[in-house]
Design an enzyme around this catalytic site. Sequence first.
Site, short mmCIF file in Angstrom:
data_model
loop_
_atom_site.label_atom_id
_atom_site.label_comp_id
_atom_site.label_asym_id
_atom_site.label_seq_id
_atom_site.Cartn_x
_atom_site.Cartn_y
_atom_site.Cartn_z
N HIS A 276 0.85 -1.19 0.00
CA HIS A 276 0.00 0.00 0.00
C HIS A 276 0.89 1.26 0.00
O HIS A 276 0.66 2.19 -0.78
CB HIS A 276 -0.92 -0.04 1.22
CG HIS A 276 -1.60 1.26 1.52
ND1 HIS A 276 -2.89 1.53 1.14
CD2 HIS A 276 -1.15 2.38 2.14
CE1 HIS A 276 -3.21 2.75 1.53
NE2 HIS A 276 -2.17 3.28 2.14
N GLU A 277 1.90 1.26 0.85
CA GLU A 277 2.81 2.42 0.92
C GLU A 277 3.56 2.60 -0.40
O GLU A 277 3.75 3.72 -0.87
CB GLU A 277 3.81 2.27 2.07
CG GLU A 277 3.18 2.22 3.45
CD GLU A 277 2.41 3.48 3.79
OE1 GLU A 277 2.76 4.56 3.29
OE2 GLU A 277 1.42 3.39 4.54
N HIS A 280 1.52 4.46 -2.87
CA HIS A 280 1.58 5.92 -2.76
C HIS A 280 2.75 6.47 -3.58
O HIS A 280 2.63 7.48 -4.26
CB HIS A 280 1.78 6.35 -1.30
CG HIS A 280 0.53 6.28 -0.49
ND1 HIS A 280 -0.64 6.90 -0.87
CD2 HIS A 280 0.26 5.71 0.70
CE1 HIS A 280 -1.57 6.69 0.05
NE2 HIS A 280 -1.05 5.95 1.01
N GLU A 364 -5.64 7.14 -0.83
CA GLU A 364 -5.65 5.89 -0.05
C GLU A 364 -6.30 4.77 -0.85
O GLU A 364 -5.81 3.64 -0.86
CB GLU A 364 -6.37 6.09 1.29
CG GLU A 364 -5.66 7.01 2.26
CD GLU A 364 -4.21 6.60 2.52
OE1 GLU A 364 -3.93 5.39 2.62
OE2 GLU A 364 -3.37 7.51 2.57
N ASP A 368 -4.51 1.36 -2.01
CA ASP A 368 -5.11 0.04 -1.74
C ASP A 368 -5.22 -0.78 -3.03
O ASP A 368 -4.93 -1.97 -3.04
CB ASP A 368 -6.53 0.21 -1.15
CG ASP A 368 -6.50 0.58 0.33
OD1 ASP A 368 -5.42 0.50 0.94
OD2 ASP A 368 -7.57 0.96 0.86
ZN ZN Z 1 -1.89 5.24 2.77
#
Ligand code: ZN
Length: 420
Positions: A276-277, A280, A364, A368
Amino acid sequence: MNGDTIFYIIIALLTGEFVLERVLSRLNIKAMSAALPSKLSGLYDKEEYKKSQEYQIEKDNLGLYSSAASYLLTLILLSTGGYAWIDSFTKDHFDSNTGQILAFFAIVAILSDIISIPFEWKNTFSIEEKYGFNKMTPKTFIIDKIKGYALGGVIGGLLLWGFVAFYSNFPDTYWIIAWVVFMLFALGATMFYANIILPMFNKITPLEDGELRTAIEKYAEGVDFPLGRIMVMDGSKRSTKANAFFSGLGGNKNIVLYDTLIEKLSIDEIVAVLAHEVGHYKRKHTLQMFFISAVNMFITLFILSKFIDSKELAEAMGASKSSVFVGAAKHSLSPLNLVAFSMLYSPISLITGIVINAFSRKNEFEADAFAKDTSSSLALIDALKKLSVDSLSNLTPDENYVKMHYSHPPLLQRMEAMED
Ligand SMILES: [Zn+2]
């Protein structure tokens, strides 16, 4: 517009904001459902679910007292001419404009911090303690405070000192210079946060060799992610709550994992959280957020430059007409104008806050989706569930409250988006 009118506008804005916050909080408590949403059934047993709601309610009550206290402090300072008194007191004791302004803001900052300390103490040693989150000792609390003062004093002092220096030397372009310097500073802070700031408060050690390190390295290689150091932070020194984040801008990215995260999640779940990071990073969210805050800062400083010399603002804060005149004649900066401006600007900050939160929640979802594509949505959902149960987070927040305060979408929405 004269000083008196501005004074009443400021009072109305402060009051409006205080009331709005309380209404949103009320809505949020009312949105709590007696039964778990069906999608989340099995997440808590009945007792635990009730406990999570009681935790939220206790936090909310404390928030009410704490914001009422700072609202009252501001109101008292405004209506008794307290700000103007601090202004002339510091003028009497400091010859230079810079010295005066630094002293003024140091006093105001210490005052408002003193007001909030009892609530922070109660939050840590009463509420967080009662629900089993707190690991902090009073000693850590006090040392954190002292370090925070020192750090805030140095950073805030330097930035303020720079701003006053630009203001007095470059009367037309100071705000653009300040903008460039502030943004460079923000860039530096993101780059060096994990190397300089974090070690002042926490112990950071490299993640030892083993299954977890291998799994993270394998994942990073698979998605072509420039992995730097993988570090473990002793988050357990303060709280049982868990987290993970990346740091570094450009070049290699360092990962910081809380020791509490490693303790609570399986290897697959940790990799999914990191995926997930990585999402980003791959979707350029850090860059995008930096750009948004740069535009925001530019607009704020531009508008500030239109009001910074206004005599009426200082008068609204209680300065007498003659003292304002002396200040303006010397072309020195009045801290009263900066305080008045920050209060008058609050509706705009509120709106930018809502916009930035909306961007962040969208990001976010994208992160995801990236984790779903490159790792496992099931593992990520399991991790999010565990973390949210573990922190007794609110599973059914009010929609308006989310818009105002949530940088992350609620658990249920994230699950639904990943199940599609
Ligand atoms: Zn996040």
